[in-house]
Design a protein around this motif. Structure first.
Motif, PDB file in Angstrom:
ATOM      1  N   SER A   1       6.340  12.331  -7.429  1.00 12.12           N
ATOM      2  CA  SER A   1       5.829  11.033  -6.996  1.00 12.12           C
ATOM      3  C   SER A   1       4.560  10.677  -7.753  1.00 12.12           C
ATOM      4  O   SER A   1       3.857  11.521  -8.274  1.00 12.12           O
ATOM      5  N   ASP A   2       4.256   9.379  -7.807  1.00 14.31           N
ATOM      6  CA  ASP A   2       2.929   8.950  -8.219  1.00 14.31           C
ATOM      7  C   ASP A   2       2.285   8.348  -6.975  1.00 14.31           C
ATOM      8  O   ASP A   2       2.731   8.578  -5.861  1.00 14.31           O
ATOM      9  N   GLU A   3       1.226   7.559  -7.152  1.00 13.45           N
ATOM     10  CA  GLU A   3       0.498   7.064  -5.982  1.00 13.45           C
ATOM     11  C   GLU A   3       1.264   5.990  -5.223  1.00 13.45           C
ATOM     12  O   GLU A   3       0.957   5.707  -4.072  1.00 13.45           O
ATOM     13  N   LYS A   4       2.272   5.400  -5.832  1.00 18.96           N
ATOM     14  CA  LYS A   4       2.954   4.283  -5.185  1.00 18.96           C
ATOM     15  C   LYS A   4       4.429   4.531  -4.924  1.00 18.96           C
ATOM     16  O   LYS A   4       5.059   3.776  -4.191  1.00 18.96           O
ATOM     17  N   ASN A   5       4.976   5.569  -5.547  1.00 13.96           N
ATOM     18  CA  ASN A   5       6.424   5.749  -5.479  1.00 13.96           C
ATOM     19  C   ASN A   5       6.822   7.171  -5.086  1.00 13.96           C
ATOM     20  O   ASN A   5       6.081   8.127  -5.291  1.00 13.96           O
TER      21      ASN A   5
ATOM     22  N   ASP B   1       9.468   2.803  -3.013  1.00 21.44           N
ATOM     23  CA  ASP B   1       8.070   2.439  -2.785  1.00 21.44           C
ATOM     24  C   ASP B   1       7.531   3.149  -1.551  1.00 21.44           C
ATOM     25  O   ASP B   1       8.209   3.231  -0.515  1.00 21.44           O
ATOM     26  N   LEU B   2       6.314   3.672  -1.664  1.00 27.91           N
ATOM     27  CA  LEU B   2       5.646   4.228  -0.494  1.00 27.91           C
ATOM     28  C   LEU B   2       5.287   3.108   0.480  1.00 27.91           C
ATOM     29  O   LEU B   2       5.000   1.978   0.074  1.00 27.91           O
TER      30      LEU B   2
ATOM     31  N   THR C   1       2.844   1.086   2.976  1.00 25.09           N
ATOM     32  CA  THR C   1       1.411   0.877   3.127  1.00 25.09           C
ATOM     33  C   THR C   1       0.984   1.492   4.466  1.00 25.09           C
ATOM     34  O   THR C   1       1.826   1.788   5.326  1.00 25.09           O
TER      35      THR C   1
ATOM     36  N   SER D   1       2.791   9.401   1.846  1.00 30.58           N
ATOM     37  CA  SER D   1       2.149  10.486   1.100  1.00 30.58           C
ATOM     38  C   SER D   1       1.631  11.547   2.071  1.00 30.58           C
ATOM     39  O   SER D   1       1.631  11.362   3.292  1.00 30.58           O
TER      40      SER D   1
ATOM     41  N   GLN E   1      -1.313  10.187   4.097  1.00 35.09           N
ATOM     42  CA  GLN E   1      -0.850   9.332   5.191  1.00 35.09           C
ATOM     43  C   GLN E   1      -0.276  10.182   6.324  1.00 35.09           C
ATOM     44  O   GLN E   1      -0.448   9.857   7.499  1.00 35.09           O
TER      45      GLN E   1
END
Length: 460
Positions: free
Chosen positions: A2-6, A22-23, A25, A191, A194
């Motif tokens: 993963s990256d910070e958004k996916n 998509d992660l 929010t 994440s 989260q």
């Protein structure tokens, strides 16, 4: 990954990306928790018999989607297609068993009070239960905790492993198709940071994790600081004892299966093979021969004995454990070489001459690597088996069933013991371990009672 958004899923047989997601929010995540809580408030008021009917329908829907979901699991984590179907049959079985037995196990229990008067015990649902689950059994791990908690009247949140995100979302869809109220079972695409916020959320009343001991310590501490109950299933280094009077042919065949099932990526699996001196050489010869003939290949093909490991990093970690053990004096009896080409394949491997201090003796090897250990006699074999910080499962091979039962009952320091067999989970038997393998139980009526308020009501 993963990256910070996916979040990303990758086919381990090819190394190619399947899909990105998509992660959520923080706002979407918090709304998911609130929606689950609202759904729980209505669900808990429904009679247990009504909840059981929907759980039975979930089992039927899993069965209807068996081929499609098995293919997706194979694509995402590399298990043999046939074993994916077996996993889903177990999931359906858990739904059937829970639906049939759940209402009775949740009934009020009347008590006569010692000083006169009457009382009763009632099992009240707690609320929203948060599950953090691994990738190795993408459906079973989810069904194992979610069905028991839904039966108990709770709401369920799921943070699944990134590499099986598609399987998680398909299960959510199946649950809804079966008639489960919207938002009652919710997959969260989030994440690790989260995830910590979910544990702290006041609407979340319990946390269950299947993972490594390291992850268990972290999650147990975070939940403990929030005074929330946990159930932790943390893997193992299961010892299978081959005693002097064992049926060697049965032992070899079963131990090969027990080590390689699910590509060797199973927590309650045969990992250490503790064989008494008098039969060691015979067992070793037959065991190494069978392991040498195992074919790693495309998990969708019927002629493949094992598929790839689930992720590149997991294969690298396993190979490092093998190499470190060899540096410390272990001997490779077969396999042990990193293959070339596409995919995260690793050969069926047997290591011998093992001693404490080697990864192959002390640690969990989560892949198709077997640790072969010689014991002096039956008593020494039992000592070696318990000489582990883990305690999930174990096995005993002996023609003397009464002796094996006595060893299992009074000496084996694990949560589960298999005699002259290898098995995974049974819907009507408790599942869980001791020591660094965690605490709490799932399956049977045991899982139903983990996250309920056992409430005492007393009348004069």
């Amino acid at each position: 990954m993963s990256d910070e958004k996916n979040l990303k899923t990758i086919n381990p047989a090819t190394g190619k990306t399947i899909k990105t997601y998509d992660l959520m929010t923080d706002e979407e995540m918090n709304k998911g928790i609130e929606d689950c809580h609202k759904a729980f408030l209505k669900w808990k008021a429904r009679p247990a018999e009504e909840r059981a009917e929907i759980i039975k329908k979930i089992g039927k829907k899993i069965d209807e989607h068996k081929d499609e979901l098995a293919q997706l699991m194979t694509q995402e984590m590399g298990k043999l297609l046939s074993q994916g179907k077996q996993e889903l049959e177990l999931c359906s079985g858990i739904c059937d068993y829970t639906a049939a037995n759940g209402p009775d196990s949740l009934k009020d229990e009347e008590r006569e009070l010692p000083e006169g008067g009457k009382g009763f015990i009632t099992y009240s649902p707690l609320g929203v239960i948060y599950g953090i689950q691994p990738w190795n059994f993408p459906s079973y791990q989810v069904v194992r905790y979610s069905i028991a908690n839904l039966m108990a009247g709770n709401g369920v949140l799921l943070k699944h492993a990134e590499n099986v995100t598609g399987s998680a979302l398909m299960l959510e869809k199946i649950y809804r198709e079966a008639g489960l109220p919207e938002h009652l079972f919710k997959v969260l695409l989030i994440s690790h940071d989260q995830s910590d916020a979910i544990i702290e959320n006041d609407l979340v009343r319990g946390v269950t994790l299947t993972g490594s001991p390291g992850a268990g310590k972290i999650i147990g501490k975070k939940a403990g600081e929030a005074l929330k109950k946990t159930v932790l299933e943390l893997g193992s280094n299961d010892a299978y004892l081959v005693l002097e009077d064992a049926d060697l042919e049965l032992a070899v065949e079963t131990c090969v299966k027990g080590r390689l099932y699910n590509n060797g990526e199973t927590c309650v699996a045969a990992k250490r093979f503790v064989v008494v001196e008098k039969v060691y050489d015979k067992f070793k010869e037959a065991f190494v021969k069978q392991m040498s003939n195992i074919k790693a290949g495309d998990p969708t093909k019927e002629d493949s004995d094992i598929g790839p490991m689930a992720r590149k990093d997991l294969r690298e970690e396993l190979h490092e454990q093998v190499e470190e053990s060899v540096k410390k004096g272990a001997k490779i009896l077969c396999g042990g070489k990193m293959p070339e080409g596409d995919g995260y394949y690793y050969p069926a491997t047997v290591l011998g001459d093992l001693k404490p201090g080697m990864p192959a003796y002390d640690d969990e090897l989560f892949g198709p690597v077997a640790s072969l250990i010689k014991a002096k006699d039956d008593e020494d074999a039992m000592r070696i088996a318990n000489d582990s910080r883990f305690g999930l499962g174990g096995g005993i091979f002996s023609k003397d069933e009464e002796k094996a039962k006595e060893l299992a009952k009074n000496h084996f320091d694990t949560g589960m013991v298999f005699i002259n067999s290898f098995g995974l989970a049974k819907p009507n038997m408790p599942f869980g371990g001791v020591k660094d393998s965690g605490y709490g139980r799932e399956h049977g009526t045991f899982g139903l009672h983990e996250f309920v308020n056992v409430k005492a009501v007393m009348l004069a």
